[in-house]
Design an enzyme around this catalytic site. Structure first.
Site, PDB file in Angstrom:
ATOM      1  CB  ALA A  26      -1.051   0.035   1.004  1.00 19.22           C
ATOM      2  N   GLY A  28       3.005   3.864  -3.033  1.00 19.62           N
ATOM      3  CA  GLY A  28       2.313   4.554  -4.198  1.00 19.62           C
ATOM      4  C   GLY A  28       2.055   3.727  -5.269  1.00 19.62           C
ATOM      5  CG  PHE A 129      15.358  16.235  -9.372  1.00 16.28           C
ATOM      6  CD1 PHE A 129      14.757  17.386  -8.537  1.00 16.28           C
ATOM      7  CD2 PHE A 129      15.687  15.040  -8.756  1.00 16.28           C
ATOM      8  CE1 PHE A 129      14.463  16.906  -7.142  1.00 16.28           C
ATOM      9  CE2 PHE A 129      15.636  14.919  -7.622  1.00 16.28           C
ATOM     10  CZ  PHE A 129      14.866  15.726  -6.891  1.00 16.28           C
ATOM     11  CD  GLN A 254      19.550   6.466  -7.975  1.00 16.12           C
ATOM     12  OE1 GLN A 254      18.518   6.641  -7.612  1.00 16.12           O
ATOM     13  NE2 GLN A 254      19.813   6.641  -9.363  1.00 16.12           N
ATOM     14  CG  HIS A 256      20.255   9.761  -3.056  1.00 16.68           C
ATOM     15  ND1 HIS A 256      20.985  11.185  -2.758  1.00 16.68           N
ATOM     16  CD2 HIS A 256      19.098  10.260  -3.567  1.00 16.68           C
ATOM     17  CE1 HIS A 256      19.975  12.078  -3.056  1.00 16.68           C
ATOM     18  NE2 HIS A 256      18.827  11.906  -3.787  1.00 16.68           N
ATOM     19  CG  LEU A 266      17.076  11.170   0.264  1.00 20.93           C
ATOM     20  CD1 LEU A 266      18.113  10.465  -0.645  1.00 20.93           C
ATOM     21  CD2 LEU A 266      15.734  10.548  -0.538  1.00 20.93           C
ATOM     22  CB  THR A 268      15.604  16.138  -1.621  1.00 25.12           C
ATOM     23  OG1 THR A 268      15.581  16.091  -3.356  1.00 25.12           O
ATOM     24  CG2 THR A 268      15.692  17.512  -1.139  1.00 25.12           C
ATOM     25  CD  GLU A 269      19.302  14.122  -8.251  1.00 27.68           C
ATOM     26  OE1 GLU A 269      19.426  12.879  -7.901  1.00 27.68           O
ATOM     27  OE2 GLU A 269      18.878  14.467  -9.228  1.00 27.68           O
ATOM     28  NE  ARG A 300      18.872  10.761  -7.278  1.00 27.32           N
ATOM     29  CZ  ARG A 300      17.680  10.460  -6.905  1.00 27.32           C
ATOM     30  NH1 ARG A 300      16.939   9.181  -6.904  1.00 27.32           N
ATOM     31  NH2 ARG A 300      16.856  11.557  -6.528  1.00 27.32           N
ATOM     32  CG  HIS A 367      17.934   6.276  -2.915  1.00 27.76           C
ATOM     33  ND1 HIS A 367      16.931   6.693  -1.908  1.00 27.76           N
ATOM     34  CD2 HIS A 367      17.417   6.922  -4.034  1.00 27.76           C
ATOM     35  CE1 HIS A 367      16.154   7.638  -2.190  1.00 27.76           C
ATOM     36  NE2 HIS A 367      16.053   7.868  -3.563  1.00 27.76           N
ATOM     37  CD  GLU A 397      12.942   0.494  -4.441  1.00 31.00           C
ATOM     38  OE1 GLU A 397      12.418   1.525  -3.770  1.00 31.00           O
ATOM     39  OE2 GLU A 397      14.099   0.020  -4.335  1.00 31.00           O
ATOM     40  NE  ARG A 408      14.669   5.649  -8.789  1.00 29.13           N
ATOM     41  CZ  ARG A 408      14.581   6.681  -8.042  1.00 29.13           C
ATOM     42  NH1 ARG A 408      14.224   8.042  -8.816  1.00 29.13           N
ATOM     43  NH2 ARG A 408      15.183   6.885  -7.050  1.00 29.13           N
TER      44      ARG A 408
END
Lengths: 601, 256
Positions: A26, A28, A129, A254, A256, A266, A268-269, A300, A367, A397, A408
């Site tokens: 449950a 995204g 980004f 990946q 990050h 994390l 964020t980028e 990344r 990540h 994912e 990615r």
């Protein structure tokens, strides 16, 4: 005597439920699928967590779509960036779908209520980004639609809100542990549902369904330093693997670039999208040397490698010279407080560093899994390079379409879950209109019961946490940003040893109610299985591409490796030699518009 | 007691090594529904570094001492909302509570949040909390269709109007810190009102009157006694009491 309040028909102590479509997970992708499936078919969503605990909520920076709200952009440039970002291992037809459908995916979310940041004209605002460019690499482009630095939180909340609105049927804190499959007369795999363990009661539930959608997320917990939640143990991927279905491109993970030093949380980028700069110990903006055109906004894989290279070359900061700095000080308090409030708070809370006035120590953090359960563009799960398992879908994912190839781009995962979550839901609805229920086999919960009771009864002396820590430490040391034949062989040896020791694993909690001790033991089994595939596939790919950097084979080798890895569980799954039970094969990459070229930024 | 000092190097930690670790006592209110008639307090001594969090302590206990200690957690950095608990009598997220911010000369008391049915150790039944949330229609209701393929427009000022309440992670720290909620489980509670606020003040939404009507109920906003416990408890820094006050004013105004 049953203590479950979840209903279903009880037979021999097992609860039986029937739904047209069962969605596992449950986050995204699962909830986006549910929004399509719920109103059109009898649907259940089964989740290990309460839905809003899912790790989609941790995504920060944005969701890419060529809306052209703030500058010229188009989906073809987005497709190109995705293909190039993935170091040409992306299936280009899938990337085109991703980029084209991105626009509707963002608009869908806005129409559902998502509170995006706005431009002065009231449109959805967009920012830069990594790897997203104007006109095939000419300059960075503003493509990421965002809600401060909590875009994932807003997506998760908005999707959950709409599931509440639609009255979606959730089974929360139900841990799916098996996919029920039956072979038809031709030996092809058919899907009949899933088996779940109810955490509150310890009881087993069989969900008989026509279609199953896996949306179980990633498996970052195979590593020590990770941005992933404790619960991201790759259960869905592991279940599919144990059923003899293939996994694709598992070697591509990946890292990050900007994890909080020592913690992996994390940052964020989007910080670099707003202008933050990476600096080494002497304050040098080192990305100018590695990616002269787009510098800190390179993809990344390139940024993470550059950071580790700086440290290896002795230019790291701090007492151990083992990190670099993310410098946000020139952005000003207002930008940090309004556009990057959460990461500003993370740095203050967890490192005691205020990004407004001092640079933040960062290093790469595990990540995102580019690989996973192979699907076609309809989110149908593949059982070979070309054949699907009817009624079985995967998205997000845990799936590998492959839109991310070997690396990615930032903001493409929030996009992926929406585009392919929706496709999975829609296609499952179409499928169940004409499909019949596959009859359940005799005692479908038998394997899960054996697994659970075997762990509960095990009188061994090994502790789950000890084995898990050994795995995670060794994966960080030997299978992280830089890998070699030797390092991978060593960590494979560790994994084989841990798989043996796992057979003697012990749980303290023998109870039925909320037995999270038992849950962690089950999760460790999946982590070990998955780590083995990751490392085995990584050792087999003797080239460097995207997130997979082999120090001993530093160049991309299109002649021999311009193809997807397909791994199959064959032979004795319990043997302690990977070669005895993992068979590797290849799958061609779909190339439509873009011939592979050298990747420069 | 917990003042013993252990010299060793902290794994990761940006400051000069070595960093001192301390033996800290955690007093945890445990309850096993299959064995215990009543909850009981159990002591654990754990070696901790100042920059570690209470969640790290719970993990050390579970992973090294007693695997049966039961609590929820997921993201471990304050955004999933799983690990709200009472730490020294205050509702906090275990993953955001640093050891250095607690007085470790005394035992640290950890127990489940109050006002929701206790299931096991630090785990409560979240369903009553989520039922209250669902009852305020926490979703966008719009009577006009946006132009196909286009976003609804919203000015940055209108977007800012409800920004604070979009941060809610449904951890229940606020609701389960509210004395009114403790004595009257029927009260919607701060979190539900926060989520109503998020839509009442969204310029794209057309159902403010419905939600205001729901919250004008005897179990609605008027039960709030402005004790500010909720605002203090919120790990996201939401001005919860202020949001409730704004909803009260909107009820009196009869609209946004």
């Amino acid at each position: 005597m049953s203590t479950s309040t979840a209903g279903g028909v009880v037979k021999d102590g097992v609860h039986y439920h029937q739904f047209d479509i069962v969605i596992v997970g449950a986050g995204g992708a699962g909830m986006r699928a549910a929004i399509e499936a719920g109103p059109n078919a009898n649907t259940a969503v089964i989740s290990k967590l309460y839905p809003t605990r899912s790790h989609t909520g941790a995504a920060q920076g944005g969701m890419a779509a060529a809306l052209s709200n703030v500058e010229e952009d188009n989906w073809e440039w987005h497709t190109y960036d995705t293909v190039k970002g993935g170091d040409y291992l992306v299936d280009q037809d899938a990337a085109e779908i991703l980029a084209k459908e991105a626009i509707d995916a963002v608009i869908d979310l806005e129409n559902m209520g998502l509170p995006f940041n706005r431009t002065p004209e009231g449109k959805i605002d967009q920012r830069r980004f990594g790897g997203h460019t104007r006109d095939h690499g000419k300059a960075a482009v503003r493509r990421a639609c965002y809600a401060a630095d909590r875009t994932g939180h807003m997506i998760l909340q908005t999707l959950y809100q709409n599931c509440v609105k639609l009255g979606i049927n959730f089974f929360n804190e139900f841990y799916v542990l098996d996919l029920i499959t039956v072979k038809d007369e031709d030996g092809a795999t058919q899907v009949a549902g899933v088996v779940a363990y109810e955490l509150a009661t310890g009881e087993l539930h069989v969900f008989h369904s026509k279609a199953v959608i896996f949306a179980t997320g990633g498996f970052g917990k195979i590593f020590k330093t990770t941005s992933n939640a404790h619960t991201l143990t790759g259960d869905g991927v592991g279940i599919v693997w144990r059923k003899g279905l293939p996994l694709e491109d598992m070697e591509f993970f990946q890292f990050h670039p900007t994890g909080l030093y020592g913690l992996g949380i994390l940052l964020t980028e989007g910080a670099r999208g707003e202008g933050a700069i990476l600096r080494n110990a002497s304050g040098e903006r080192f990305m100018e040397r590695y990616a002269p055109t787009i510098k800190d906004l390179a993809p990344r894989d390139i940024v993470a490698r550059s950071m580790v290279q700086e440290v290896l070359d002795g230019r790291g900061a701090g007492p151990h010279k083992d990190y670099v700095y993310l410098d946000c000080t020139h952005l000003g308090a207002e930008v940090l407080e309004t556009k990057l409030p959460d990461i500003t708070e993370f740095a203050r809370t967890y490192l005691g560093v205020d990004p407004v006035v001092e640079p933040v120590p960062v290093m790469p953090t595990a990540h995102y899994a580019m690989g996973g359960i192979p699907t076609n563009n309809n989110a149908e799960v593949l059982r070979t390079n070309t054949d699907v398992v009817p009624g079985l879908y995967a998205a997000g994912e845990c799936a590998c379409v492959s839109v991310h190839g070997s690396n990615r781009l930032g903001t493409n995962s929030l996009l992926d879950i929406n585009v392919f979550g929706k496709r999975a839901g829609q296609n499952a609805v179409e499928y169940v209109k004409t499909a019949d229920f596959v009859p359940l086999p005799e005692d479908p919960a038998a394997e899960v019961r054996d697994l659970i009771e075997g762990l509960r009864a095990n009188a061994g002396t090994e502790r789950v946490a000890t084995l898990r820590k050994t795995l995670q430490n060794d994966m960080d040391l030997k299978a992280q940003v830089f890998r070699t034949e030797d390092s991978l062989t060593e960590v494979l040896g560790t994994i084989e040893e841990l798989r043996e020791r796992y057979k003697n694993v012990h749980v303290d909690d023998k109870g039925k109610r909320y037995n999270t001790d038992l849950l962690e033991a089950v999760e460790l089994g999946f982590l070990l299985d998955i780590a083995e595939v990751v490392v085995y596939a990584a050792r087999n790919r003797k080239e460097s591409r995207g997130g997979h950097m082999r120090d001993d084979y530093p160049k991309r080798d299109d002649e021999n490796y311009m193809k997807h890895t397909m791994a199959y569980l064959t032979g004795d799954p319990h043997s302690s030699d990977a070669a005895d039970h993992i068979t590797l094969d290849w799958k061609p990459v779909v190339i439509t518009r873009y011939e592979p070229m050298e990747r420069k930024y | 007691m917990s003042t013993a000092v252990i010299e060793s190097e902290q794994p990761g930690g940006a400051e000069e090594a070595p960093i001192q670790s301390f033996l800290v006592t955690f007093n945890i209110r445990r309850f096993d529904p299959e064995v215990d008639a009543e909850p009981r307090w159990v002591d654990y001594d754990v070696e901790m570094y100042p920059t570690e969090r209470v969640l790290d302590a719970l993990h050390k206990i579970k992973w090294e001492q007693d695997g049966s200690l039961t609590f929820r957690r997921s993201c471990a950095h304050g955004i999933c909302g799983s690990d709200a608990m009472r730490i020294n009598g205050r509702n906090r997220l275990a993953c955001k509570t640093l050891i250095k911010d607690l007085d470790i000369s005394k035992p640290i008391y950890v127990e489940a949040i109050k006002g929701l049915p206790l299931e096991k150790d630090l785990v409560v039944d979240m369903d009553p909390f989520l039922d209250a949330y669902k009852a305020v229609q926490p979703f966008l209701v719009s009577h006009s269709k946006p132009e196909t393929g286009k976003e609804r427009l919203q000015s940055p000022e209108d977007r800012a109007r409800f920004d604070d309440t979009t941060k809610c992670i449904l951890c229940a720290a606020c609701t389960s810190s509210c004395p009114v909620f403790w004595t009257d489980g029927q009260y919607f509670g701060p979190a539900a009102i926060v989520n109503a606020h998020r839509f009442i003040f969204d310029s794209r939404d057309d159902a403010a009157d419905v939600r205001l009507d729901i919250l004008n109920d005897k179990e609605g906003v008027w039960r709030c006694r402005t004790t500010f416990n909720c605002t203090e408890a919120c790990p996201r820094g939401i001005q919860v009491t202020q949001a409730i006050a704004e909803v009260k004013q909107a009820v009196l105004r009869g609209g946004r």
